[in-house]
Design a protein around this motif. Structure first.
Motif, PDB file in Angstrom:
ATOM      1  N   HIS A  42     -26.279  23.954 -22.623  1.00 28.40           N
ATOM      2  CA  HIS A  42     -27.081  23.083 -21.778  1.00 28.40           C
ATOM      3  C   HIS A  42     -26.432  22.962 -20.401  1.00 28.40           C
ATOM      4  CE1 HIS A  42     -28.647  20.901 -25.643  1.00 28.40           C
ATOM      5  NE2 HIS A  42     -29.215  22.066 -25.443  1.00 28.40           N
ATOM      6  N   GLU A  43     -27.235  22.698 -19.402  1.00 29.78           N
ATOM      7  CA  GLU A  43     -26.701  22.663 -18.033  1.00 29.78           C
ATOM      8  C   GLU A  43     -25.715  21.527 -17.820  1.00 29.78           C
ATOM      9  OE1 GLU A  43     -30.363  20.201 -15.871  1.00 29.78           O
ATOM     10  OE2 GLU A  43     -30.177  22.370 -15.565  1.00 29.78           O
ATOM     11  N   ASP A  44     -25.799  20.479 -18.646  1.00 28.55           N
ATOM     12  CA  ASP A  44     -24.867  19.362 -18.506  1.00 28.55           C
ATOM     13  C   ASP A  44     -23.694  19.454 -19.482  1.00 28.55           C
ATOM     14  OD1 ASP A  44     -26.286  18.905 -20.806  1.00 28.55           O
ATOM     15  OD2 ASP A  44     -26.670  16.778 -20.424  1.00 28.55           O
ATOM     16  N   GLN A  91     -31.556  38.182 -14.435  1.00 23.56           N
ATOM     17  CA  GLN A  91     -30.849  37.512 -13.339  1.00 23.56           C
ATOM     18  C   GLN A  91     -30.818  35.991 -13.511  1.00 23.56           C
ATOM     19  OE1 GLN A  91     -29.228  38.345 -10.506  1.00 23.56           O
ATOM     20  NE2 GLN A  91     -29.288  40.563 -10.815  1.00 23.56           N
ATOM     21  N   ALA A  92     -31.723  35.469 -14.327  1.00 23.73           N
ATOM     22  CA  ALA A  92     -31.782  34.017 -14.526  1.00 23.73           C
ATOM     23  C   ALA A  92     -30.525  33.485 -15.210  1.00 23.73           C
ATOM     24  CB  ALA A  92     -33.023  33.644 -15.340  1.00 23.73           C
ATOM     25  N   LEU A  93     -29.731  34.376 -15.817  1.00 23.72           N
ATOM     26  CA  LEU A  93     -28.493  33.938 -16.455  1.00 23.72           C
ATOM     27  C   LEU A  93     -27.417  33.554 -15.451  1.00 23.72           C
ATOM     28  CD1 LEU A  93     -28.079  36.420 -19.456  1.00 23.72           C
ATOM     29  CD2 LEU A  93     -28.399  33.941 -19.599  1.00 23.72           C
ATOM     30  N   VAL A  94     -27.513  34.037 -14.223  1.00 26.43           N
ATOM     31  CA  VAL A  94     -26.506  33.715 -13.218  1.00 26.43           C
ATOM     32  C   VAL A  94     -26.484  32.207 -12.992  1.00 26.43           C
ATOM     33  CG1 VAL A  94     -25.777  34.024 -10.817  1.00 26.43           C
ATOM     34  CG2 VAL A  94     -26.679  35.970 -12.123  1.00 26.43           C
ATOM     35  N   GLY A  95     -25.305  31.629 -13.075  1.00 30.38           N
ATOM     36  CA  GLY A  95     -25.148  30.186 -12.932  1.00 30.38           C
ATOM     37  C   GLY A  95     -25.226  29.428 -14.241  1.00 30.38           C
ATOM     38  N   ARG A  96     -25.470  30.118 -15.353  1.00 29.85           N
ATOM     39  CA  ARG A  96     -25.625  29.461 -16.653  1.00 29.85           C
ATOM     40  C   ARG A  96     -24.266  29.246 -17.311  1.00 29.85           C
ATOM     41  NH1 ARG A  96     -30.071  29.364 -20.357  1.00 29.85           N
ATOM     42  NH2 ARG A  96     -29.599  27.631 -21.769  1.00 29.85           N
ATOM     43  N   LYS A  97     -24.020  28.027 -17.766  1.00 29.02           N
ATOM     44  CA  LYS A  97     -22.820  27.746 -18.561  1.00 29.02           C
ATOM     45  C   LYS A  97     -22.951  28.444 -19.913  1.00 29.02           C
ATOM     46  CE  LYS A  97     -21.904  23.180 -16.549  1.00 29.02           C
ATOM     47  NZ  LYS A  97     -21.793  21.727 -16.817  1.00 29.02           N
ATOM     48  N   ASP A 113     -20.153  19.963 -21.225  1.00 27.73           N
ATOM     49  CA  ASP A 113     -18.761  19.789 -20.822  1.00 27.73           C
ATOM     50  C   ASP A 113     -18.012  21.077 -21.145  1.00 27.73           C
ATOM     51  OD1 ASP A 113     -16.106  19.142 -20.476  1.00 27.73           O
ATOM     52  OD2 ASP A 113     -16.083  17.509 -21.953  1.00 27.73           O
ATOM     53  N   LEU A 114     -17.690  21.877 -20.129  1.00 28.81           N
ATOM     54  CA  LEU A 114     -17.063  23.169 -20.365  1.00 28.81           C
ATOM     55  C   LEU A 114     -15.649  23.027 -20.923  1.00 28.81           C
ATOM     56  CD1 LEU A 114     -18.251  25.331 -17.323  1.00 28.81           C
ATOM     57  CD2 LEU A 114     -18.938  25.519 -19.722  1.00 28.81           C
ATOM     58  N   ARG A 115     -14.982  21.966 -20.593  1.00 29.95           N
ATOM     59  CA  ARG A 115     -13.629  21.737 -21.140  1.00 29.95           C
ATOM     60  C   ARG A 115     -13.713  21.618 -22.664  1.00 29.95           C
ATOM     61  NH1 ARG A 115     -10.891  16.907 -22.119  1.00 29.95           N
ATOM     62  NH2 ARG A 115      -8.608  16.994 -22.045  1.00 29.95           N
ATOM     63  N   ALA A 116     -14.631  20.808 -23.158  1.00 29.92           N
ATOM     64  CA  ALA A 116     -14.803  20.666 -24.599  1.00 29.92           C
ATOM     65  C   ALA A 116     -15.363  21.938 -25.220  1.00 29.92           C
ATOM     66  CB  ALA A 116     -15.724  19.483 -24.898  1.00 29.92           C
ATOM     67  N   ALA A 117     -16.233  22.631 -24.495  1.00 31.92           N
ATOM     68  CA  ALA A 117     -16.894  23.823 -25.030  1.00 31.92           C
ATOM     69  C   ALA A 117     -15.925  24.952 -25.303  1.00 31.92           C
ATOM     70  CB  ALA A 117     -17.988  24.295 -24.061  1.00 31.92           C
ATOM     71  N   ALA A 118     -14.729  24.907 -24.706  1.00 31.20           N
ATOM     72  CA  ALA A 118     -13.736  25.949 -24.976  1.00 31.20           C
ATOM     73  C   ALA A 118     -13.326  25.974 -26.443  1.00 31.20           C
ATOM     74  CB  ALA A 118     -12.504  25.739 -24.089  1.00 31.20           C
ATOM     75  N   LEU A 119     -13.629  24.907 -27.181  1.00 30.04           N
ATOM     76  CA  LEU A 119     -13.283  24.850 -28.595  1.00 30.04           C
ATOM     77  C   LEU A 119     -14.435  25.278 -29.503  1.00 30.04           C
ATOM     78  CD1 LEU A 119     -11.081  23.021 -27.216  1.00 30.04           C
ATOM     79  CD2 LEU A 119     -10.944  21.834 -29.411  1.00 30.04           C
ATOM     80  N   LEU A 120     -15.484  25.844 -28.938  1.00 32.11           N
ATOM     81  CA  LEU A 120     -16.614  26.242 -29.772  1.00 32.11           C
ATOM     82  C   LEU A 120     -16.313  27.459 -30.633  1.00 32.11           C
ATOM     83  CD1 LEU A 120     -19.687  25.436 -27.527  1.00 32.11           C
ATOM     84  CD2 LEU A 120     -19.085  24.427 -29.730  1.00 32.11           C
ATOM     85  N   GLY A 139     -21.236  46.164 -16.264  1.00 30.79           N
ATOM     86  CA  GLY A 139     -22.035  47.361 -16.417  1.00 30.79           C
ATOM     87  C   GLY A 139     -23.393  47.046 -17.023  1.00 30.79           C
ATOM     88  N   ALA A 140     -24.115  48.067 -17.388  1.00 32.52           N
ATOM     89  CA  ALA A 140     -25.431  47.879 -17.994  1.00 32.52           C
ATOM     90  C   ALA A 140     -25.308  47.050 -19.269  1.00 32.52           C
ATOM     91  CB  ALA A 140     -26.055  49.228 -18.307  1.00 32.52           C
ATOM     92  N   GLY A 141     -26.138  46.023 -19.387  1.00 34.63           N
ATOM     93  CA  GLY A 141     -26.135  45.175 -20.563  1.00 34.63           C
ATOM     94  C   GLY A 141     -24.997  44.182 -20.618  1.00 34.63           C
ATOM     95  N   GLU A 142     -24.229  44.059 -19.542  1.00 31.84           N
ATOM     96  CA  GLU A 142     -23.074  43.157 -19.520  1.00 31.84           C
ATOM     97  C   GLU A 142     -23.264  42.025 -18.517  1.00 31.84           C
ATOM     98  OE1 GLU A 142     -19.391  46.134 -20.664  1.00 31.84           O
ATOM     99  OE2 GLU A 142     -19.885  45.863 -18.540  1.00 31.84           O
ATOM    100  N   VAL A 143     -22.457  40.987 -18.687  1.00 32.28           N
ATOM    101  CA  VAL A 143     -22.399  39.900 -17.717  1.00 32.28           C
ATOM    102  C   VAL A 143     -20.940  39.667 -17.341  1.00 32.28           C
ATOM    103  CG1 VAL A 143     -24.435  38.796 -18.715  1.00 32.28           C
ATOM    104  CG2 VAL A 143     -22.160  38.027 -19.404  1.00 32.28           C
ATOM    105  N   ARG A 144     -20.744  39.114 -16.160  1.00 32.74           N
ATOM    106  CA  ARG A 144     -19.410  38.670 -15.755  1.00 32.74           C
ATOM    107  C   ARG A 144     -19.393  37.149 -15.772  1.00 32.74           C
ATOM    108  NH1 ARG A 144     -18.234  40.507 -10.180  1.00 32.74           N
ATOM    109  NH2 ARG A 144     -19.098  38.505  -9.514  1.00 32.74           N
ATOM    110  N   VAL A 145     -18.360  36.592 -16.405  1.00 33.80           N
ATOM    111  CA  VAL A 145     -18.217  35.151 -16.517  1.00 33.80           C
ATOM    112  C   VAL A 145     -17.018  34.695 -15.699  1.00 33.80           C
ATOM    113  CG1 VAL A 145     -17.713  33.255 -18.109  1.00 33.80           C
ATOM    114  CG2 VAL A 145     -19.253  35.103 -18.815  1.00 33.80           C
ATOM    115  N   ARG A 146     -17.211  33.638 -14.934  1.00 32.83           N
ATOM    116  CA  ARG A 146     -16.085  32.958 -14.284  1.00 32.83           C
ATOM    117  C   ARG A 146     -15.527  31.976 -15.304  1.00 32.83           C
ATOM    118  NH1 ARG A 146     -11.936  31.373 -12.472  1.00 32.83           N
ATOM    119  NH2 ARG A 146     -11.437  30.957 -10.295  1.00 32.83           N
TER     120      ARG A 146
END
Length: 339
Positions: free
Chosen positions: A136-138, A77-83, A140-147, A24-31
């Motif tokens: 950052h674009e590089d 829209q620039a957020l689309v594709g951002r980790k 590691d999303l696996r490790a980032a799950a522990l942030l 909705g307004a002000g929201e993002v969807r994350v995969r």
């Protein structure tokens, strides 16, 4: 279609399928890429979490990482594709506590992703854009799950105010404790001692920058370190560790409690507290500032959560995954789901 793990009531769960949610307004969807399971999630599943801090039916998942794949009205829209990762507390932003920066103490009422709001044990997660902490674009999303636990520890380190050359102890070498070792090692302590009954965890702490590892028995007995430390960071949440951590601190020292204690835990001796002039702080979650510090430390390589991960499961094997958490096996570290 989008899958989500739903706990209908304690001990009862299912994998639900629904249309992919729209932001909705002000929201993002994350995969969602990865989602961690912690003891709080186990408490939700077992029905042991305080009723004021959970709302059934619920999709858990407050430790996660992913990629923005859609944005709502008013979001760049620039957020689309951002980790990214994101804060869990849905702070109101306008109460006195929020305006002072203590967003984890929001007075607008408790709301948190994975407990009262849909969480990340799902293919997709919709959240307010204001909670995002892009990576950052590089990254590691696996490790980032522990942030998320890293942000809690960043809050604890901020509260403890470590200074170069101090003697520091970390009580507990679970996920929080080992993340604490990494952050505290960056403060150049003269001594960084980890206290945990599990020898293998102590050895891992040494690899992360600790200078010494002791069992609780050794810390109280032949190698007694009572009254030695300038700063003690408690991370275990065991029945005795709040009290024992205070005994480790020197007179005038500082103690920060990050473990989540259950009713009946041993109380802190008020006589010792007053005579020793201790400063005792507790941490509940993490404010926005601590999230920023954890994400920055991760980006700089000061935090490396990846070695803490020991198990990975698909969403459909949630029952197997949650059974490992708190199961007592010393070989079990962080358990992840991969939707």
């Amino acid at each position: 279609m989008s899958r989500s793990l739903v706990i209908e009531r304690p001990g009862e769960h299912r994998v639900a399928r629904r249309d992919v949610p729209e932001p909705g307004a002000g929201e993002v969807r994350v995969r969602v890429a990865w989602a961690g399971i912690c003891m709080s999630d186990r408490e939700v599943y077992d029905g042991h979490r305080d009723a004021a801090y959970v709302r059934y039916p619920v999709t858990p998942g407050h430790e996660w990482s992913g990629t923005v794949d859609a944005v709502g009205e008013g979001v760049d829209q620039a957020l689309v594709g951002r980790k990214t990762v994101a804060e869990g507390f849905r702070a109101c932003g306008v109460c006195a506590r929020c305006r002072e920066g203590e967003t984890s103490l929001c007075g607008g009422g408790y709301a948190e992703t994975g407990f009262t709001e849909p969480g990340a044990f799902a293919d997709h997660l919709v959240i307010p854009q204001r909670l995002l902490h892009p990576l950052h674009e590089d990254a590691d999303l696996r490790a980032a799950a522990l942030l998320e636990p890293a942000a809690v520890i960043a809050a604890a380190v901020r509260a403890g105010r470590p200074r170069p050359g101090e003697r520091i102890a970390v009580v507990g070498a679970g996920t929080l404790g080992l993340l604490a070792v990494q952050l505290l090692a960056a403060s150049s302590p003269a001594e960084l001692t980890v206290i945990d009954p599990r020898a293998a965890r102590g050895e891992q702490a040494l690899r992360f920058g600790a200078t010494r590892s002791l069992s609780p028995a050794a810390a109280e007995g032949g190698e007694s370190v009572q009254g030695r430390f300038d700063l003690v960071v408690e991370t275990a949440g065991a029945p005795s560790t709040a009290a024992s951590s205070c005994l480790l601190a020197r007179r005038g020292g500082r103690v920060v409690l990050t473990g989540m204690f259950t009713p009946g835990a041993t109380g802190i001796d008020p006589v010792h507290l007053s005579l020793s002039q201790l400063e005792v702080r507790s941490v509940f979650g993490a404010p926005s500032s601590a999230w920023s510090e954890a994400v920055r430390a991760f980006g700089l390589g000061l935090l490396d959560p990846a070695p803490l991960i020991t198990h990975e499961f698909p969403l459909e094997r949630f029952a197997d995954a949650v059974a490992l958490v708190g199961g007592g096996d010393p070989a079990t570290g962080k358990v992840l789901l991969r939707p």
